[in-house]
Design an enzyme around this catalytic site. Structure first.
Site, PDB file in Angstrom:
ATOM      1  N   GLU A   1      -4.096 -22.328 -32.705  1.00 59.16           N
ATOM      2  CA  GLU A   1      -4.718 -21.102 -32.186  1.00 59.16           C
ATOM      3  C   GLU A   1      -6.242 -21.283 -32.103  1.00 59.16           C
ATOM      4  O   GLU A   1      -6.894 -20.684 -31.261  1.00 59.16           O
ATOM      5  CB  GLU A   1      -4.358 -19.897 -33.074  1.00 59.16           C
ATOM      6  CG  GLU A   1      -4.496 -18.568 -32.353  1.00 59.16           C
ATOM      7  CD  GLU A   1      -3.854 -17.395 -33.077  1.00 59.16           C
ATOM      8  OE1 GLU A   1      -3.005 -16.723 -32.489  1.00 59.16           O
ATOM      9  OE2 GLU A   1      -4.220 -17.140 -34.236  1.00 59.16           O
TER      10      GLU A   1
ATOM     11  N   HIS B   1      15.027 -38.073 -42.883  1.00 57.31           N
ATOM     12  CA  HIS B   1      16.436 -38.029 -42.471  1.00 57.31           C
ATOM     13  C   HIS B   1      16.599 -37.134 -41.255  1.00 57.31           C
ATOM     14  O   HIS B   1      17.693 -36.645 -40.976  1.00 57.31           O
ATOM     15  CB  HIS B   1      17.289 -37.551 -43.648  1.00 57.31           C
ATOM     16  CG  HIS B   1      17.107 -38.438 -44.844  1.00 57.31           C
ATOM     17  ND1 HIS B   1      17.845 -39.570 -45.048  1.00 57.31           N
ATOM     18  CD2 HIS B   1      16.195 -38.393 -45.851  1.00 57.31           C
ATOM     19  CE1 HIS B   1      17.435 -40.179 -46.158  1.00 57.31           C
ATOM     20  NE2 HIS B   1      16.428 -39.479 -46.652  1.00 57.31           N
TER      21      HIS B   1
ATOM     22  N   LYS C   1       1.168 -10.728 -24.556  1.00 55.38           N
ATOM     23  CA  LYS C   1       1.238  -9.330 -24.995  1.00 55.38           C
ATOM     24  C   LYS C   1       1.279  -8.406 -23.789  1.00 55.38           C
ATOM     25  O   LYS C   1       2.045  -7.436 -23.746  1.00 55.38           O
ATOM     26  CB  LYS C   1       0.020  -8.979 -25.859  1.00 55.38           C
ATOM     27  CG  LYS C   1       0.053  -9.578 -27.246  1.00 55.38           C
ATOM     28  CD  LYS C   1      -1.110  -9.038 -28.063  1.00 55.38           C
ATOM     29  CE  LYS C   1      -1.280  -9.800 -29.355  1.00 55.38           C
ATOM     30  NZ  LYS C   1      -2.530  -9.555 -30.035  1.00 55.38           N
TER      31      LYS C   1
HETATM   32  O1  LIG Z   1      -3.709  -9.034 -37.957  1.00 59.91           O
HETATM   33  P1  LIG Z   1      -3.317  -8.619 -36.600  1.00 59.91           P
HETATM   34  O2  LIG Z   1      -4.409  -7.952 -35.852  1.00 59.91           O
HETATM   35  O3  LIG Z   1      -2.066  -7.787 -36.640  1.00 59.91           O
HETATM   36  O4  LIG Z   1      -2.995  -9.922 -35.773  1.00 59.91           O
HETATM   37  C1  LIG Z   1      -1.958 -10.785 -36.127  1.00 59.91           C
HETATM   38  C2  LIG Z   1      -2.095 -12.092 -35.406  1.00 59.91           C
HETATM   39  O5  LIG Z   1      -2.109 -11.892 -33.997  1.00 59.91           O
HETATM   40  C3  LIG Z   1      -3.096 -12.708 -33.396  1.00 59.91           C
HETATM   41  O6  LIG Z   1      -4.197 -11.908 -33.130  1.00 59.91           O
HETATM   42  C4  LIG Z   1      -2.649 -13.302 -32.123  1.00 59.91           C
HETATM   43  O7  LIG Z   1      -1.472 -13.987 -32.277  1.00 59.91           O
HETATM   44  C5  LIG Z   1      -3.434 -13.719 -34.489  1.00 59.91           C
HETATM   45  O8  LIG Z   1      -4.652 -14.313 -34.295  1.00 59.91           O
HETATM   46  C6  LIG Z   1      -3.357 -12.865 -35.683  1.00 59.91           C
HETATM   47  O9  LIG Z   1      -3.323 -13.588 -36.860  1.00 59.91           O
END
Ligand SMILES: O=P(O)(O)OC[C@H]1O[C@](O)(CO)[C@@H](O)[C@@H]1O
Length: 516
Positions: free
Chosen positions: A317, A346, A450
């Protein structure tokens, strides 16, 4: 393999039993010389970052996770207070929970934790639990997805009677992540069904004023702990995100922070003895500064099984970026996977040894086998001897077939040593990002998925509204709602699998009919 190369290249921090062996990465003086200007810039970048520069320019934010284990380094009193006060508060809260001063409405003491979060808001606590939470004073369960079957499984593990004595910790930096919101709503429904007041069993860790913060206030949560915008989710394990659950579990969080601070102190130094910079250079050399080689993480210790998964988020990320800091398209990143040794020998080690040479391995050696005496599993040898033999043997066998590797050694898995390991990789990521000129602290790519999910949910609603008792095809409904027929078809199969519509299968999906 040369003893002299090993001996001259090993980086050791004997005061806490750490070593980094990059002798099998074949780094030569010409490479170090070529990289010297970039290394100098990377040291300057991190010095600026730690002094409070806007090191995350796309989001206009400081990057402060290194301050979390040494608040004195934070550049203002306000920032220092925003570390030390929540730390004191969460310790006091954990103490009150343990002593029953904060207790369930039904009396007694809270006996277990249900943590609801995802990504950085779950992976750190999961790693901590697996690595150093064995035998913790409060067992912990996780909702880290919006999978209803997964949620049901956890609720059934807790049991209806267990809910009354379960403390729910909802963690979301943004406070608006749908998976976490859904998990919380599902948990609340379970508490409601059991006739229990959800808020009186719940704690929130979130940004001040976020949707979760507002919800927690409205529902009368026991307490809310702040999370700062200068801590990224994937580097939040030493913030309230990781420390609230760890303190509740009874884990020695001071030792955890001290381990990270000790590694920070060593890797803040410029010069050849910097393990994080050496690691970043090894990544760079191996993948040509373009991530051409994947990183396979192999901890030879069961309790570190989640470390590869944790590093997967931290590295991918952070480094998986389309653009560099100048806006050029670079499509950077390093793919990370792994599990644990010797188990993986394995499974996929066959391919590592003989197949596509598209990786470098990172062995994590934990020198101590176990506390207490060992039996001999055969004359003269213990299980620990075998584990060590497999690590050394695999490292050699890979190198003999031209596959490079790094070996990181720690004495044992303790809170302090877990802090050491995490801090090492955090700083390596910071250095590597500078070497390849990218922003390691934002995640714009996650937004696309998203947004697409939100579009799907809107379409699902529209499709639902067009369903009648008379059978229709996906094409017909797509025409009615003005959408792509394949997207509509996926909505319909989802609804049918979950009992909302009847499906009559045709020769191809185009001939399938759907009715209420
Ligand atoms: O803590 P939040 O805002 O719920 O985000 C959870 C996760 O989603 C992200 O923003 C995107 O996957 C991550 O960087 C983060 O750790």
């Amino acid at each position: 393999m040369s003893w002299s190369t090993y001996a001259s290249s090993l980086i050791r921090y004997p005061q806490f039993g750490f070593s980094l062996d990059t002798s099998l990465m074949d780094l030569d003086e010409a490479f170090f010389a070529k990289m010297a200007p970039k290394v100098e810039k990377a040291f300057a970048d991190i010095a600026a970052l730690e002094s409070g520069a806007i090191a995350n320019p796309d989001e206009g934010r400081m990057v402060g996770h290194y301050w979390l284990r040494n608040a004195a380094l934070a550049p203002s009193q306000e920032l220092r207070d925003s570390i030390t006060k929540p730390l004191a508060d969460l310790k006091a809260f954990a103490e009150k929970v343990h002593t029953g001063q904060v207790k369930p409405l039904s009396g007694g003491v809270f006996q277990r934790i249900l943590l609801i979060g995802i990504g950085g808001s779950a992976l750190g606590p999961q790693l901590v639990t697996e690595a150093i939470g064995h035998g913790a004073r409060m067992p912990i369960h996780f909702f880290d997805n919006t999978d209803p079957a997964g949620i049901d499984r956890v609720l059934s593990d807790i049991g209806a009677a267990g809910l009354a004595k379960t403390l729910v910790v909802v963690i979301s930096k943004s406070g608006g992540t749908p998976e976490t919101r859904n998990g919380m709503i599902e948990a609340k429904a379970a508490y409601d069904a059991a006739g229990l007041h959800f808020g009186k069993h719940a704690v929130a860790v979130t940004g001040t004023g976020s949707k979760l913060d507002q919800y927690a206030e409205k529902e009368g949560f026991l307490v809310r702990f702040p999370m700062e915008d200068w801590v990224g989710g994937r580097t939040s394990v030493m913030s309230t995100v990781g420390l609230v659950p760890a303190a509740l579990q009874g884990i020695d969080i001071d030792a955890f922070l001290a381990g990270a601070a000790a590694m920070d102190a060593e890797t803040r130094k410029t010069g050849d003895g910097n393990a994080a910079m050496r690691l970043a250079l090894a990544w760079h050399a191996s993948g040509n500064g373009k991530g051409e080689k994947d990183m396979v993480v192999l901890p030879y210790k069961d309790s570190l099984v989640l470390f590869s998964k944790y590093l997967q988020q931290l590295v991918m990320e952070s480094l998986g970026k389309e653009h560099d800091l100048d806006g050029a398209v670079v499509n950077q990143g390093i793919a990370v996977y792994g599990n644990k040794g010797s188990t993986d020998q394995h499974a996929y080690v066959q391919q590592l040894r003989d197949g596509v040479a598209n990786f470098f391995a990172t062995f994590i050696e934990v020198r101590k086998g176990r506390h207490g005496d060992s039996i001999e599993v055969e004359p003269g040898n213990s299980s620990a001897d075998y584990l060590q033999g497999f690590l050394r043997g695999t490292r050699k066998a890979l190198y003999d077939s031209g596959r490079k590797s790094i070996t990181i050694s720690i004495p044992e898995v303790t809170p302090f040593q877990l802090g050491v390991l995490i801090a090492l990789f955090e700083r390596t990521v910071s250095f590597y990002a500078s070497l390849v000129n990218i922003n390691a602290y934002h995640q714009p790519g996650v937004e696309a998925g998203k947004k697409a999910a939100a579009v799907f949910l809107d379409l699902l609603g529209a499709v639902r509204s067009r369903l009648v008792s008379e059978a229709k095809t996906a094409d017909q409904i797509a025409f009615e709602v003005d959408a792509d027929p394949e997207d509509v078809y996926h909505c319909l199969t989802h609804l049918s699998a979950n009992g909302e519509v009847q499906i009559s299968i045709g020769t191809t999906p185009k001939e399938d009919n759907f009715s209420l």
